[in-house]
Scaffold this motif. Sequence first.
Motif, PDB file in Angstrom:
ATOM      1  N   ARG A 219       0.828  -1.209   0.000  1.00 35.81           N
ATOM      2  CA  ARG A 219       0.000   0.000   0.000  1.00 35.81           C
ATOM      3  C   ARG A 219       0.863   1.259   0.000  1.00 35.81           C
ATOM      4  NH1 ARG A 219      -4.555  -2.051   4.432  1.00 35.81           N
ATOM      5  NH2 ARG A 219      -5.584  -3.577   3.027  1.00 35.81           N
ATOM      6  N   ALA A 220       2.008   1.211   0.664  1.00 35.68           N
ATOM      7  CA  ALA A 220       2.882   2.388   0.720  1.00 35.68           C
ATOM      8  C   ALA A 220       3.451   2.729  -0.654  1.00 35.68           C
ATOM      9  CB  ALA A 220       4.011   2.156   1.720  1.00 35.68           C
ATOM     10  N   VAL A 221       3.850   1.727  -1.426  1.00 38.47           N
ATOM     11  CA  VAL A 221       4.428   2.024  -2.751  1.00 38.47           C
ATOM     12  C   VAL A 221       3.343   2.509  -3.713  1.00 38.47           C
ATOM     13  CG1 VAL A 221       6.385   0.478  -2.435  1.00 38.47           C
ATOM     14  CG2 VAL A 221       4.314  -0.385  -3.575  1.00 38.47           C
ATOM     15  N   VAL A 222       2.113   2.015  -3.546  1.00 34.51           N
ATOM     16  CA  VAL A 222       1.004   2.528  -4.357  1.00 34.51           C
ATOM     17  C   VAL A 222       0.749   3.990  -4.014  1.00 34.51           C
ATOM     18  CG1 VAL A 222      -1.489   2.382  -4.733  1.00 34.51           C
ATOM     19  CG2 VAL A 222      -0.091   0.310  -4.814  1.00 34.51           C
ATOM     20  N   GLU A 223       0.743   4.295  -2.723  1.00 35.38           N
ATOM     21  CA  GLU A 223       0.559   5.681  -2.299  1.00 35.38           C
ATOM     22  C   GLU A 223       1.672   6.577  -2.837  1.00 35.38           C
ATOM     23  OE1 GLU A 223       0.421   5.365   1.921  1.00 35.38           O
ATOM     24  OE2 GLU A 223      -1.594   4.497   1.984  1.00 35.38           O
ATOM     25  N   ALA A 224       2.865   6.015  -3.001  1.00 39.30           N
ATOM     26  CA  ALA A 224       4.009   6.792  -3.494  1.00 39.30           C
ATOM     27  C   ALA A 224       3.977   6.976  -5.009  1.00 39.30           C
ATOM     28  CB  ALA A 224       5.315   6.108  -3.100  1.00 39.30           C
ATOM     29  N   GLY A 225       3.081   6.256  -5.704  1.00 41.17           N
ATOM     30  CA  GLY A 225       2.955   6.465  -7.138  1.00 41.17           C
ATOM     31  C   GLY A 225       3.080   5.237  -8.008  1.00 41.17           C
ATOM     32  N   ALA A 226       3.350   4.055  -7.433  1.00 41.64           N
ATOM     33  CA  ALA A 226       3.436   2.837  -8.244  1.00 41.64           C
ATOM     34  C   ALA A 226       2.070   2.517  -8.832  1.00 41.64           C
ATOM     35  CB  ALA A 226       3.939   1.670  -7.402  1.00 41.64           C
ATOM     36  N   ASP A 227       2.066   1.987 -10.056  1.00 36.91           N
ATOM     37  CA  ASP A 227       0.815   1.625 -10.716  1.00 36.91           C
ATOM     38  C   ASP A 227       0.314   0.258 -10.290  1.00 36.91           C
ATOM     39  OD1 ASP A 227       0.276   3.821 -12.799  1.00 36.91           O
ATOM     40  OD2 ASP A 227       2.403   3.379 -13.058  1.00 36.91           O
ATOM     41  N   MET A 228       1.222  -0.582  -9.780  1.00 38.29           N
ATOM     42  CA  MET A 228       0.814  -1.894  -9.278  1.00 38.29           C
ATOM     43  C   MET A 228       1.919  -2.475  -8.408  1.00 38.29           C
ATOM     44  SD  MET A 228       1.215  -4.338 -12.657  1.00 38.29           S
ATOM     45  CE  MET A 228       0.286  -3.210 -13.689  1.00 38.29           C
ATOM     46  N   PHE A 229       1.526  -3.426  -7.574  1.00 41.53           N
ATOM     47  CA  PHE A 229       2.459  -4.182  -6.752  1.00 41.53           C
ATOM     48  C   PHE A 229       2.251  -5.650  -7.092  1.00 41.53           C
ATOM     49  CE2 PHE A 229       3.480  -6.754  -3.063  1.00 41.53           C
ATOM     50  CZ  PHE A 229       4.691  -6.242  -2.628  1.00 41.53           C
ATOM     51  N   VAL A 230       3.361  -6.359  -7.350  1.00 41.73           N
ATOM     52  CA  VAL A 230       3.294  -7.760  -7.761  1.00 41.73           C
ATOM     53  C   VAL A 230       4.120  -8.600  -6.795  1.00 41.73           C
ATOM     54  CG1 VAL A 230       3.639  -9.404  -9.626  1.00 41.73           C
ATOM     55  CG2 VAL A 230       3.091  -7.018 -10.155  1.00 41.73           C
ATOM     56  N   GLY A 231       3.446  -9.480  -6.050  1.00 38.92           N
ATOM     57  CA  GLY A 231       4.138 -10.349  -5.104  1.00 38.92           C
ATOM     58  C   GLY A 231       4.305 -11.753  -5.645  1.00 38.92           C
ATOM     59  N   HIS A 232       5.319 -12.446  -5.123  1.00 33.45           N
ATOM     60  CA  HIS A 232       5.595 -13.850  -5.446  1.00 33.45           C
ATOM     61  C   HIS A 232       6.482 -14.392  -4.332  1.00 33.45           C
ATOM     62  CE1 HIS A 232       9.159 -11.753  -7.010  1.00 33.45           C
ATOM     63  NE2 HIS A 232       8.314 -11.030  -7.719  1.00 33.45           N
ATOM     64  N   GLY A 233       6.697 -15.686  -4.300  1.00 35.92           N
ATOM     65  CA  GLY A 233       7.574 -16.244  -3.274  1.00 35.92           C
ATOM     66  C   GLY A 233       7.011 -17.434  -2.528  1.00 35.92           C
ATOM     67  N   PRO A 234       5.754 -17.368  -2.030  1.00 33.49           N
ATOM     68  CA  PRO A 234       5.253 -18.501  -1.236  1.00 33.49           C
ATOM     69  C   PRO A 234       4.858 -19.699  -2.094  1.00 33.49           C
ATOM     70  CG  PRO A 234       3.558 -16.822  -1.408  1.00 33.49           C
ATOM     71  CD  PRO A 234       4.809 -16.240  -2.020  1.00 33.49           C
ATOM     72  N   HIS A 235       4.906 -19.542  -3.416  1.00 34.85           N
ATOM     73  CA  HIS A 235       4.595 -20.622  -4.369  1.00 34.85           C
ATOM     74  C   HIS A 235       3.125 -21.030  -4.353  1.00 34.85           C
ATOM     75  CE1 HIS A 235       8.809 -20.951  -5.352  1.00 34.85           C
ATOM     76  NE2 HIS A 235       9.111 -21.163  -4.087  1.00 34.85           N
ATOM     77  N   ILE A 236       2.267 -20.197  -3.787  1.00 32.70           N
ATOM     78  CA  ILE A 236       0.823 -20.391  -3.863  1.00 32.70           C
ATOM     79  C   ILE A 236       0.182 -19.038  -4.137  1.00 32.70           C
ATOM     80  CG2 ILE A 236       0.708 -22.414  -2.340  1.00 32.70           C
ATOM     81  CD1 ILE A 236      -0.105 -20.493  -0.087  1.00 32.70           C
ATOM     82  N   LEU A 237      -1.069 -19.078  -4.613  1.00 29.11           N
ATOM     83  CA  LEU A 237      -1.774 -17.840  -4.901  1.00 29.11           C
ATOM     84  C   LEU A 237      -2.219 -17.145  -3.615  1.00 29.11           C
ATOM     85  CD1 LEU A 237      -4.033 -18.843  -7.913  1.00 29.11           C
ATOM     86  CD2 LEU A 237      -2.252 -17.091  -7.925  1.00 29.11           C
ATOM     87  N   ARG A 238      -2.167 -15.819  -3.656  1.00 30.56           N
ATOM     88  CA  ARG A 238      -2.738 -14.987  -2.613  1.00 30.56           C
ATOM     89  C   ARG A 238      -3.673 -13.964  -3.243  1.00 30.56           C
ATOM     90  NH1 ARG A 238       2.707 -14.011   1.160  1.00 30.56           N
ATOM     91  NH2 ARG A 238       2.537 -15.959   2.361  1.00 30.56           N
TER      92      ARG A 238
END
Length: 469
Positions: A311-330
């Motif tokens: 949420r902080a990077v979106v507030e700073a101006g990012a158009d999207m945040f993309v997570g990965h790592g746990p090897h399952i969908l969130r």
Amino acid sequence: MRRNRLPLSSLTFAGIAAGLAAGLALAAGTALATPTSLEAQAFEDARGNMSIALAGDAIISRKMSPYREPEFLALRDIIESATTAFVNLEILFHDYEDDVIPAAASGGTYMRAEPEIAHELAWFGFDMVSLANNHTMDFGAGGARRTVAAAEAAGLAVAGFGENLARARAPAYVDTPGGRVALISIASTFADAMRAGHQRPDVRGRPGLSPIRYERHVTVTADQMAGLRDALSVAGRGGGSGPRLNFGGMTFMEGSKPGVKTVPHAGDLAEIIEVVKEAQRQAEWVIVTSHSHEGADRREVPADFLVDVARAVVEAGADMFVGHGPHILRAVEMYQGKPIFYSLANFAMQNETIEFQPQDNYEAQGLGYEDLPGRFQDVRIERAGASSFPAGKGFWESVVPVVEYEDGKLKEIQLHPITMGWQLPRPVRGRPMMADDALGQEILEGLAKLSAEFGTTMTIEDGVGVIRP
């Protein structure tokens, strides 16, 4: 190559027409005002029309281009047809050269594929990758440098690793028909020795990944805090006084309700936000991506600190945040009108067919020098049992989102369900293709349920998940 570039002939004619109009205006003695619609049309990347395909972890150790199943090629078409496409690079490209030395600790499997495999991701339609993850430094700085070189040789922009922290934090830029894209890659899951360090005037920086560390804040009752202080005093550590106590990398605080909350490292987050602001100055689209295994009370739910970071990077101006790592969908969250993908799970899962592993990994499974990689994988999977990757159905399922913009505004998000072949033989499983109708419906319904917890409404239309603003 993207197929939706504006033809050169169109640009040429538009430019000629604009030039004639300007000449006539000057000849008539009039001042040129704002650009005409014809002039604006000449700049396709100024229109705000863009489609961005996204994928999770690419553990790709083998060629994909030889395969011809319609479901496989359909997935490639989806990715290749987007204006630009991203995937997390959770593999290292090298040939065990002299400067490629196994680290004392890895992210699990010591990742490696032949450098030529980088071209397979480009063949699939990807043009930008993140490299900040728990495998970045499996083979030291040499392995990471070789990976960047191989990826860039294949035409992939790489973010997340650098010779010092400033370089690791820096965005990678991709120029596309829909506008310039900035990719910022960070990770919260890594061995501490993997993170890059700041450069000084008198000492060079440390090569490594771009980190987003986090802290654990543990709330305990007054009685529990007193007991903890007594225990530390007996151990000769000193319990101190006051409402807070720092011990074992955690901050303990007195409160009425016991619990644990994770919060972002303030210094790391401040630096990342400044990078986002810089990227916004230099590009029309900003993507922030994080490799984060950490979850909340359920693995499917992101940790508190990750929600704060997204949420902080979106507030700073990012158009999207993309997570990965746990090897399952969130979940997918729409925050201030922008998408947050808390985890896109896997895109390729070929870690079982990596050719060689350092002796450290064999010893961890009680194996000796005479044992070979296939035997190593057998024992490792057998020991892990039901918790192993091959046993977990969710590890072999995911979605590939395509985020569509029109006139600079989010139009819709299409989520295409994919499978990597759960329970197929080891030499087969791990390669992605479109899920069939029944499995696709199951995947999308599960994601819709997770996303609803974040207030997101997702519909399923003709086998595709759809989110509209």
